[in-house]
Motif scaffolding. Structure first.
Motif, PDB file in Angstrom:
ATOM      1  N   TYR A  76       0.849  -1.208   0.000  1.00  0.00           N
ATOM      2  CA  TYR A  76       0.000   0.000   0.000  1.00  0.00           C
ATOM      3  C   TYR A  76       0.880   1.251   0.000  1.00  0.00           C
ATOM      4  O   TYR A  76       1.470   1.595   1.040  1.00  0.00           O
ATOM      5  CB  TYR A  76      -0.930  -0.005   1.225  1.00  0.00           C
ATOM      6  N   PRO A  77       0.999   1.921  -1.149  1.00  0.00           N
ATOM      7  CA  PRO A  77       1.838   3.126  -1.186  1.00  0.00           C
ATOM      8  C   PRO A  77       1.193   4.286  -0.452  1.00  0.00           C
ATOM      9  O   PRO A  77      -0.017   4.512  -0.562  1.00  0.00           O
ATOM     10  CB  PRO A  77       1.961   3.449  -2.680  1.00  0.00           C
ATOM     11  N   ARG A  78       2.003   5.038   0.302  1.00  0.00           N
ATOM     12  CA  ARG A  78       1.508   6.174   1.067  1.00  0.00           C
ATOM     13  C   ARG A  78       2.507   7.314   0.967  1.00  0.00           C
ATOM     14  O   ARG A  78       3.703   7.108   1.088  1.00  0.00           O
ATOM     15  CB  ARG A  78       1.374   5.751   2.535  1.00  0.00           C
ATOM     16  N   PHE A  82      -2.342  12.563   3.559  1.00  0.00           N
ATOM     17  CA  PHE A  82      -3.343  13.602   3.792  1.00  0.00           C
ATOM     18  C   PHE A  82      -4.589  13.463   2.921  1.00  0.00           C
ATOM     19  O   PHE A  82      -5.260  14.458   2.623  1.00  0.00           O
ATOM     20  CB  PHE A  82      -2.703  14.986   3.632  1.00  0.00           C
ATOM     21  N   SER A  83      -4.924  12.258   2.511  1.00  0.00           N
ATOM     22  CA  SER A  83      -6.140  12.067   1.712  1.00  0.00           C
ATOM     23  C   SER A  83      -7.219  11.426   2.579  1.00  0.00           C
ATOM     24  O   SER A  83      -6.953  10.983   3.698  1.00  0.00           O
ATOM     25  CB  SER A  83      -5.832  11.207   0.485  1.00  0.00           C
ATOM     26  N   TYR A  84      -8.416  11.376   2.032  1.00  0.00           N
ATOM     27  CA  TYR A  84      -9.556  10.871   2.811  1.00  0.00           C
ATOM     28  C   TYR A  84     -10.486  10.030   1.942  1.00  0.00           C
ATOM     29  O   TYR A  84     -11.694  10.054   2.086  1.00  0.00           O
ATOM     30  CB  TYR A  84     -10.332  12.030   3.460  1.00  0.00           C
ATOM     31  N   GLY A 153       2.125  11.514  -3.891  1.00  0.00           N
ATOM     32  CA  GLY A 153       0.708  11.410  -3.500  1.00  0.00           C
ATOM     33  C   GLY A 153      -0.174  12.255  -4.400  1.00  0.00           C
ATOM     34  O   GLY A 153      -1.209  11.792  -4.888  1.00  0.00           O
ATOM     35  N   SER A 154       0.245  13.470  -4.664  1.00  0.00           N
ATOM     36  CA  SER A 154      -0.583  14.362  -5.485  1.00  0.00           C
ATOM     37  C   SER A 154      -0.677  13.867  -6.920  1.00  0.00           C
ATOM     38  O   SER A 154      -1.728  13.965  -7.554  1.00  0.00           O
ATOM     39  CB  SER A 154      -0.016  15.780  -5.482  1.00  0.00           C
ATOM     40  N   MET A 155       0.438  13.343  -7.444  1.00  0.00           N
ATOM     41  CA  MET A 155       0.399  12.827  -8.823  1.00  0.00           C
ATOM     42  C   MET A 155      -0.474  11.570  -8.901  1.00  0.00           C
ATOM     43  O   MET A 155      -1.155  11.336  -9.889  1.00  0.00           O
ATOM     44  CB  MET A 155       1.815  12.458  -9.295  1.00  0.00           C
ATOM     45  N   SER A 156      -0.455  10.778  -7.835  1.00  0.00           N
ATOM     46  CA  SER A 156      -1.179   9.504  -7.881  1.00  0.00           C
ATOM     47  C   SER A 156      -2.672   9.696  -7.745  1.00  0.00           C
ATOM     48  O   SER A 156      -3.461   8.967  -8.332  1.00  0.00           O
ATOM     49  CB  SER A 156      -0.693   8.571  -6.779  1.00  0.00           C
ATOM     50  N   GLN A 157      -3.067  10.683  -6.929  1.00  0.00           N
ATOM     51  CA  GLN A 157      -4.511  10.811  -6.781  1.00  0.00           C
ATOM     52  C   GLN A 157      -5.075  11.984  -7.549  1.00  0.00           C
ATOM     53  O   GLN A 157      -6.273  12.071  -7.742  1.00  0.00           O
ATOM     54  CB  GLN A 157      -4.919  10.853  -5.332  1.00  0.00           C
ATOM     55  N   GLY A 158      -4.230  12.837  -8.056  1.00  0.00           N
ATOM     56  CA  GLY A 158      -4.731  13.989  -8.790  1.00  0.00           C
ATOM     57  C   GLY A 158      -5.107  15.078  -7.812  1.00  0.00           C
ATOM     58  O   GLY A 158      -5.965  14.877  -6.957  1.00  0.00           O
TER      59      GLY A 158
HETATM   60  C1  FAD Z   1      -6.267  20.098   5.164  1.00  0.00           C
HETATM   61  C2  FAD Z   1      -6.235  19.476   3.803  1.00  0.00           C
HETATM   62  C3  FAD Z   1      -6.136  20.295   2.682  1.00  0.00           C
HETATM   63  C4  FAD Z   1      -6.157  19.728   1.405  1.00  0.00           C
HETATM   64  N1  FAD Z   1      -6.046  20.547   0.314  1.00  0.00           N
HETATM   65  C5  FAD Z   1      -6.127  20.020  -0.915  1.00  0.00           C
HETATM   66  C6  FAD Z   1      -6.074  20.860  -2.072  1.00  0.00           C
HETATM   67  O1  FAD Z   1      -5.913  22.074  -1.997  1.00  0.00           O
HETATM   68  N2  FAD Z   1      -6.190  20.258  -3.290  1.00  0.00           N
HETATM   69  C7  FAD Z   1      -6.327  18.909  -3.418  1.00  0.00           C
HETATM   70  O2  FAD Z   1      -6.414  18.439  -4.540  1.00  0.00           O
HETATM   71  N3  FAD Z   1      -6.357  18.101  -2.347  1.00  0.00           N
HETATM   72  C8  FAD Z   1      -6.242  18.614  -1.107  1.00  0.00           C
HETATM   73  N4  FAD Z   1      -6.253  17.780  -0.024  1.00  0.00           N
HETATM   74  C9  FAD Z   1      -6.279  16.320  -0.227  1.00  0.00           C
HETATM   75  C10 FAD Z   1      -4.834  15.705  -0.260  1.00  0.00           C
HETATM   76  O3  FAD Z   1      -4.061  16.222   0.782  1.00  0.00           O
HETATM   77  C11 FAD Z   1      -4.087  16.008  -1.531  1.00  0.00           C
HETATM   78  O4  FAD Z   1      -4.826  15.587  -2.635  1.00  0.00           O
HETATM   79  C12 FAD Z   1      -2.640  15.497  -1.602  1.00  0.00           C
HETATM   80  O5  FAD Z   1      -2.195  15.635  -2.928  1.00  0.00           O
HETATM   81  C13 FAD Z   1      -2.422  14.085  -1.148  1.00  0.00           C
HETATM   82  O6  FAD Z   1      -1.028  13.865  -1.110  1.00  0.00           O
HETATM   83  P1  FAD Z   1      -0.401  12.845  -0.062  1.00  0.00           P
HETATM   84  O7  FAD Z   1       1.076  12.820  -0.281  1.00  0.00           O
HETATM   85  O8  FAD Z   1      -0.868  13.157   1.285  1.00  0.00           O
HETATM   86  O9  FAD Z   1      -1.033  11.490  -0.600  1.00  0.00           O
HETATM   87  P2  FAD Z   1      -1.557  10.247   0.253  1.00  0.00           P
HETATM   88  O10 FAD Z   1      -2.770  10.636   0.980  1.00  0.00           O
HETATM   89  O11 FAD Z   1      -0.466   9.639   1.032  1.00  0.00           O
HETATM   90  O12 FAD Z   1      -1.943   9.246  -0.920  1.00  0.00           O
HETATM   91  C14 FAD Z   1      -2.888   9.568  -1.887  1.00  0.00           C
HETATM   92  C15 FAD Z   1      -2.985   8.449  -2.911  1.00  0.00           C
HETATM   93  O13 FAD Z   1      -1.780   8.344  -3.643  1.00  0.00           O
HETATM   94  C16 FAD Z   1      -1.177   7.047  -3.476  1.00  0.00           C
HETATM   95  N5  FAD Z   1       0.264   7.309  -3.365  1.00  0.00           N
HETATM   96  C17 FAD Z   1       0.896   8.108  -2.474  1.00  0.00           C
HETATM   97  N6  FAD Z   1       2.212   8.166  -2.770  1.00  0.00           N
HETATM   98  C18 FAD Z   1       2.413   7.379  -3.842  1.00  0.00           C
HETATM   99  C19 FAD Z   1       3.556   7.028  -4.623  1.00  0.00           C
HETATM  100  N7  FAD Z   1       4.785   7.507  -4.359  1.00  0.00           N
HETATM  101  N8  FAD Z   1       3.383   6.195  -5.674  1.00  0.00           N
HETATM  102  C20 FAD Z   1       2.154   5.702  -5.973  1.00  0.00           C
HETATM  103  N9  FAD Z   1       1.037   5.979  -5.262  1.00  0.00           N
HETATM  104  C21 FAD Z   1       1.175   6.817  -4.222  1.00  0.00           C
HETATM  105  C22 FAD Z   1      -1.808   6.461  -2.239  1.00  0.00           C
HETATM  106  O14 FAD Z   1      -1.845   5.058  -2.307  1.00  0.00           O
HETATM  107  C23 FAD Z   1      -3.203   7.075  -2.306  1.00  0.00           C
HETATM  108  O15 FAD Z   1      -4.000   6.319  -3.188  1.00  0.00           O
HETATM  109  C24 FAD Z   1      -6.259  18.322   1.260  1.00  0.00           C
HETATM  110  C25 FAD Z   1      -6.339  17.510   2.388  1.00  0.00           C
HETATM  111  C26 FAD Z   1      -6.327  18.075   3.642  1.00  0.00           C
HETATM  112  C27 FAD Z   1      -6.406  17.164   4.824  1.00  0.00           C
END
Ligand code: FAD
Length: 529
Positions: A76-78, A82-84, A153-158
């Motif tokens: 499970y990649p993380r 910060f996603s929900y 994370g941002s690239m993976s989930q958009g």
């Molecule tokens: C307070 C708050 C503010 C936010 N603001 C925004 C905003 O302005 N815009 C927005 O779009 N979203 C926002 N978000 C949602 C989220 O934080 C973002 O979308 C962010 O890009 C997620 O990045 P992350 O590194 O935390 O990913 P994670 O939550 O760790 O993972 C997201 C997804 O990507 C996958 N993943 C993670 N890393 C990798 C990797 N290296 N390779 C392959 N897969 C991977 C995970 O399996 C998961 O499916 C917000 C969330 C919170 C809590």
């Protein structure tokens, strides 16, 4: 999702030992509380994984993935976590979470060929820090959560936010990637995929970089990402508007977007504005004001901006049901004047211009330590739908009808609704319904909240019923988005990517998944695959 707890069973001891040999014992977490923490996101909790690994190079990542999947265990990649949308939440305890945050180096900044290559665990705030004095930045430069959110994370989930109203979602910035697939192979996309070629360009034949954008980590783990740079424009200014109705907000934001005017545009309803401005103590206010002052073009401009905020900053929110905020960028004041004029021509027919506090604060302090709860510590959940402008009014009617149906239950379980909005490039409206409700906090939230702020929060009793109602409404909103022809980023395991999808396209994505992950061990369930 169940809260099943599972201790590592002894049959996995040899896998754990192997991972410790590859990564070092400090990079393999087996403590139960830690494993449970890594198995939850901002909203949900999954089964507790066997271990969490923290590789610090792509070579170690590759060997570790081969060992894990070789043992028939899921991965499970993380990123920042910060996603929900259950994106990295385990679907089975027979899994290992890969925390990518120790792969956080900046590999190359190339201001001649205009790209930056970073390891996937690098946060957007780190990139901003590295580039802020170099006169460049990525065309998409992060979500609000960029203090914690990673590039992988941002690239993976958009993701959307900084740069998105001009250029589009996170994927538009990606020129190439290095991806570790389920058997540990490393795949390079973009121009760097040929010997002696740098990662400067994405498009040459079918777009393999695009394939891994928004894949929720279902197709592999990003080890490194190259982002396209642009010059920073020296003049940055904002305009804010108040609207009496949602119709005004929607039409005003859509008009500015169609003309391609703002770099960022955000809209909020009155509830969100109160949460944003009402929950912070004086220290935070002063910090924000100081940051705004420092970000001014010169000390006098900064002081003037601070004075405007101090005098007029918070009063307007009582008057407008909705507000929208536009950040504009230009080469010089002449260009800025004409840009601001164009925004006024687009938005004036729909609302009233108000003091431009929000754009100034946001740009001065783009990646603040965000609160993950309401002002008193209530639980929080955001959802979203990306809609064509022509279907936004219908979507609003549908979710209003949904809220009407749930009105009594919302009151009973102390659930408050709110909404946020943005536009993406010239052609999409992102509608983000948000819920706050009285409920106990998860460990994830406590860990990511300043202890001083935490002390001020109310400790709510667990509100199982309220949680159920929120989950039902979330599903109802997802359905409304679907019926109105909308899409999502942040698909994770929550949004219906495969629902009634064109049969040929579905077959193709399933075949691709089977090719890169024949045993279904790479983030099983993500994208519904
Ligand atoms: C307070 C708050 C503010 C936010 N603001 C925004 C905003 O302005 N815009 C927005 O779009 N979203 C926002 N978000 C949602 C989220 O934080 C973002 O979308 C962010 O890009 C997620 O990045 P992350 O590194 O935390 O990913 P994670 O939550 O760790 O993972 C997201 C997804 O990507 C996958 N993943 C993670 N890393 C990798 C990797 N290296 N390779 C392959 N897969 C991977 C995970 O399996 C998961 O499916 C917000 C969330 C919170 C809590």
């Amino acid at each position: 999702m169940s809260e099943a707890q599972a201790l590592p069973d002894t049959s996995h001891d040899s896998l754990i030992a192997q991972l410790q040999a590859i990564l070092g014992t400090d990079h393999v977490i087996t403590d139960e509380a830690e494993r449970a923490y890594y198995s939850q996101d901002v909203y949900n909790q999954g089964p507790t994984v066997l271990a969490v690994i923290q590789p610090d190079t792509k070579e170690k990542l590759s060997k570790a993935i081969a060992a894990i999947t070789g043992a028939g265990v899921a991965v499970y990649p993380r990123g920042g976590g910060f996603s929900y949308t259950d994106g990295y939440i385990p679907t089975t305890s027979n899994g290992v979470t890969v925390d990518t945050r120790e792969m956080n180096r900046i590999i190359e900044i190339n201001t001649e060929d205009m790209y930056i290559t970073v390891e996937s665990g690098c946060t957007w705030a780190t990139i901003e820090e590295a580039l802020k004095d170099k006169g460049v930045r990525p065309v998409f430069w992060g979500p609000f959560s960029g203090l914690n959110a990673t590039v992988g994370g941002s690239m993976s989930q958009g993701s959307v936010t900084y740069g998105s109203s001009k250029h589009g979602p996170s994927g538009v910035a990606a020129e190439g990637m290095e991806i570790v697939t389920a058997d540990g192979s490393i795949v390079t996309t973009g121009s760097a995929g040929q010997p002696g070629h740098s990662p400067f360009f994405r498009h040459y034949g079918p777009d393999l970089t695009g394939l891994f954008c928004n894949d929720a980590g279902a197709l592999g783990i990003k080890a490194a990402v190259t982002l396209r740079l642009q010059r920073r424009l020296p003049v940055v200014m904002g305009l804010s508007y108040g609207f009496e109705t949602f119709d005004g907000l929607h039409k005003g934001m859509a008009a500015a977007a169609r003309d391609g005017l703002p770099t960022e545009a955000f809209g909020f309803d009155a509830t969100v504005m109160k949460v944003f401005t009402g929950g912070q103590g004086l220290a935070q206010d002063l910090k924000t004001l100081f940051a705004v002052g420092m970000a001014g073009r010169n000390i006098f401009a900064g002081l003037w901006q601070m004075m405007k905020i101090a005098v007029a900053g918070k009063r307007f929110i009582d008057k407008a049901e909705y507000t929208a905020h536009f950040v504009c960028e230009a080469r010089d004041m002449r260009e800025m004047k004409s840009l601001l004029e164009a925004v006024r021509v687009a938005v004036d027919p729909h609302g009233n211009e108000i003091v431009n506090t929000v754009p100034a604060v946001v740009r001065a302090y783009p990646f603040p330590p965000f609160s993950l709860v309401g002002t008193s510590g209530e639980r929080w959940l955001a959802m979203h739908g990306i809609l064509p402008f022509s279907r936004v009014a219908e979507f609003k009617e549908r979710i209003d009808a949904l809220y009407e149906r749930y009105a009594a239950k919302m009151e009973q379980h102390k659930i408050v609704k709110a909404s946020m909005f943005t536009t993406i490039a010239t052609n999409a409206f992102l509608y983000e319904p948000v819920f706050y409700w009285d409920d106990s906090r998860a460990a994830f939230i406590d860990r990511h909240t300043d202890p001083e702020i935490l002390k001020k929060f109310t400790t709510f009793m667990p509100n199982e019923e309220g949680r159920k109602v929120v989950a039902e409404m979330k599903q109802g909103i997802i359905d409304c988005v679907y019926v109105c022809g909308g899409t999502h980023m942040q698909i994770g395991k929550a949004y219906p990517y495969t629902r009634e999808r064109d049969a040929g396209a579905l077959e193709m994505i399933k075949s691709l998944k089977a090719h890169v992950d024949p045993h279904g061990l790479m983030n099983p369930g993500a994208l519904g695959l």
